[in-house]
Design a protein around this motif. Structure first.
Motif, PDB file in Angstrom:
ATOM      1  N   ASP A 151       1.037  -1.249  -0.148  1.00  0.00           N
ATOM      2  CA  ASP A 151       0.090  -0.272  -0.035  1.00  0.00           C
ATOM      3  C   ASP A 151       0.578   1.466  -0.010  1.00  0.00           C
ATOM      4  O   ASP A 151       1.940   1.031   0.291  1.00  0.00           O
ATOM      5  N   GLU A 153      -0.560   5.554   1.407  1.00  0.00           N
ATOM      6  CA  GLU A 153      -1.256   5.626   1.835  1.00  0.00           C
ATOM      7  C   GLU A 153      -0.944   7.439   2.440  1.00  0.00           C
ATOM      8  O   GLU A 153       0.089   7.549   3.231  1.00  0.00           O
ATOM      9  N   GLY A 340      -7.731  -3.139  -1.798  1.00  0.00           N
ATOM     10  CA  GLY A 340      -7.498  -2.408  -2.034  1.00  0.00           C
ATOM     11  C   GLY A 340      -9.658  -1.640  -2.156  1.00  0.00           C
ATOM     12  O   GLY A 340      -9.875  -0.947  -1.169  1.00  0.00           O
ATOM     13  N   THR A 345      -7.507   0.132   1.596  1.00  0.00           N
ATOM     14  CA  THR A 345      -5.862   0.191   1.842  1.00  0.00           C
ATOM     15  C   THR A 345      -6.108   0.817   0.395  1.00  0.00           C
ATOM     16  O   THR A 345      -5.783   0.459  -1.342  1.00  0.00           O
ATOM     17  N   PRO A 347      -3.817   0.954  -2.830  1.00  0.00           N
ATOM     18  CA  PRO A 347      -2.557   0.569  -3.214  1.00  0.00           C
ATOM     19  C   PRO A 347      -1.437   1.222  -3.993  1.00  0.00           C
ATOM     20  O   PRO A 347      -1.268   2.059  -3.850  1.00  0.00           O
ATOM     21  N   TRP A 356      -9.305  -0.007  -5.513  1.00  0.00           N
ATOM     22  CA  TRP A 356      -9.505   1.716  -4.702  1.00  0.00           C
ATOM     23  C   TRP A 356     -11.354   2.910  -4.577  1.00  0.00           C
ATOM     24  O   TRP A 356     -11.452   2.842  -3.658  1.00  0.00           O
TER      25      TRP A 356
END
Length: 417
Positions: A151, A153, A340, A345, A347, A356
């Motif tokens: 991930d 973020e 995701g 989360t 990716p 996601w």
């Protein structure tokens, strides 16, 4: 990131009771992997703070099984907070798992426990350029890659749309200055509601994410740089939100990130700085509709503070090739995209970010994409855990105004030497 109070789950998170030596087998026997590799090569030591963590890891296994029905991965590990100490002990014992989890923000700390992956990447013709560059940079230690990220973020600002509307405050998005941030927090602080919920940790904000947004980082040339003028100024700005502006409550050292998160979700705080790994919970459990924006900066154009986690190979592993093959099965675009979509989360692979994004509001997706584009990794030092612990212990004094950012950060610098 996983429950990450990452490095949240991130770096200053309060953990639940440890789940000691918990094992979970994806399918079949745990004695060997799908291609006959050793038990250790198909075993992973990771953080399992609660059932949410367990479900997250199971999502990787289930997604990998879509392509390889015989894929097998056994998990064990303690809570997130305990992990960073216990992983060192576990890897020195017999039968230690070959695969471990790490973070870009912890790669330096765990460098002696992990092996460089460069030769394995080359011999298996893996194109690491498909992974988020900030994460690859963060996972590169002494010139060698120490993990494959799953991930990437960037920390964001969450806000309660209902509370903003009631206070006549315009919703922030891709351009948000610190001066407007303060003005908005003042307008939002009333009737028992704080403008901003804050945890006591350093990496969990708000000081460090705001410093990052302004281009001020805590490490320079591999060394702690906590007393640089920009970082000190931004941390003082964060302290003053509680100490002078009275738009936030001073946290207690015992507070984890769950305390301010609960304050936000209960409608007792209008804004909170947190990671995308909390997106699903904060948007579904909060009293009121929730949106996200960039972390405020002086210019309004924020640099994202990228946090994320990765799978690494333990230095003690005797079957590194088999372990690497298993890591690659759970870090394909398809797998990180599926996780995701299922778990929230962001990716590590750019092409999978669309998974996601799903049905999320376009404005929220635009914020995350902008911060991914501008973002840099949170890179730390081997003694970062000490930095976090000391900051958490004394940050309350900063938020109450009895200690300045300059004093506190200088104390941490001196104690961490």
């Amino acid at each position: 990131m996983l429950n990450k109070r990452v490095t949240g789950r991130l770096l200053g998170a309060a953990a639940a009771a440890a789940v000691a030596a918990t094992a979970l087998t994806a399918c079949g026997s745990s004695s060997a992997g799908s291609s006959g590799e050793s038990k250790e090569a198909s075993s992973m030591y990771t953080w399992i703070t609660n059932e949410n963590d367990r479900a997250q890891w199971q999502a990787f296994i289930d997604a990998a099984k879509e392509k390889d029905p015989d894929f097998n991965l056994t998990l064990e590990g303690p809570s997130f907070n305990d992990y960073w100490t216990k992983v060192k002990t576990r890897l020195s014992s017999s039968g230690a798992p070959c695969i471990i989890t790490t973070q870009a923000a912890r790669a330096q700390e765990l460098k002696d426990l992990t092996v460089p992956l460069d030769d394995l990447v080359k011999s298996n013709n893996i194109d690491v350029s498909m992974y988020n560059k900030a994460m690859i940079d963060g996972l590169t230690v002494e010139g060698t890659l120490r993990g494959i990220p799953y991930d990437a973020e960037p920390v964001v600002l969450y806000y309660n749309k209902d509370l903003l509307a009631a206070a006549g405050v315009k919703e922030p998005t891709l351009n948000y200055t610190t001066s407007q941030f303060v003005a908005d927090l003042k307008a939002l602080t009333k009737d028992g509601v704080a403008g901003l919920a804050v945890p006591p940790g350093f990496g969990s904000g708000p000081g460090l994410p705001i410093a990052f947004a302004n281009g001020n980082e805590p490490v320079k040339d591999g060394q702690l740089d906590l007393t640089n003028e920009g970082l000190v100024k931004d941390q003082q700005f964060a302290f003053d939100l509680a100490a002078k502006e009275k738009v936030a409550n001073a946290p207690q050292a015992s507070d984890g990130t769950d305390v301010p998160e609960q304050q936000f979700m209960s409608g007792k705080a209008a804004m909170i700085i947190d990671g995308p790994w909390m997106y699903d919970m904060l948007t579904t459990k909060t009293q009121g509709k929730v949106g996200i924006a960039v972390v405020p900066s002086e210019s309004g154009k924020s640099i994202g503070m990228i946090q994320g986690s990765a799978f690494a190979i333990a230095a003690s592993c005797k079957d590194k090739e088999a372990a690497f093959q298993n890591i690659m099965k759970i870090t394909t675009p398809e797998v990180v995209g599926a996780v995701g979509a299922a778990r929230g989360t962001v990716p590590s692979v750019e092409s999978a970010v669309k998974d996601w994004a799903g049905n999320k509001p376009e404005a929220d997706v635009a914020v995350v994409e902008a911060l991914l584009e501008s973002g840099r990794p949170l890179v730390t030092t081997p003694n970062w855990n000490q930095v976090e612990t000391t900051f958490t212990q004394y940050s309350g004094e900063g938020f109450r105004g009895s200690k300045t950012a300059e004093e506190l950060l200088a104390t941490i610098m001196n104690s961490a030497k």
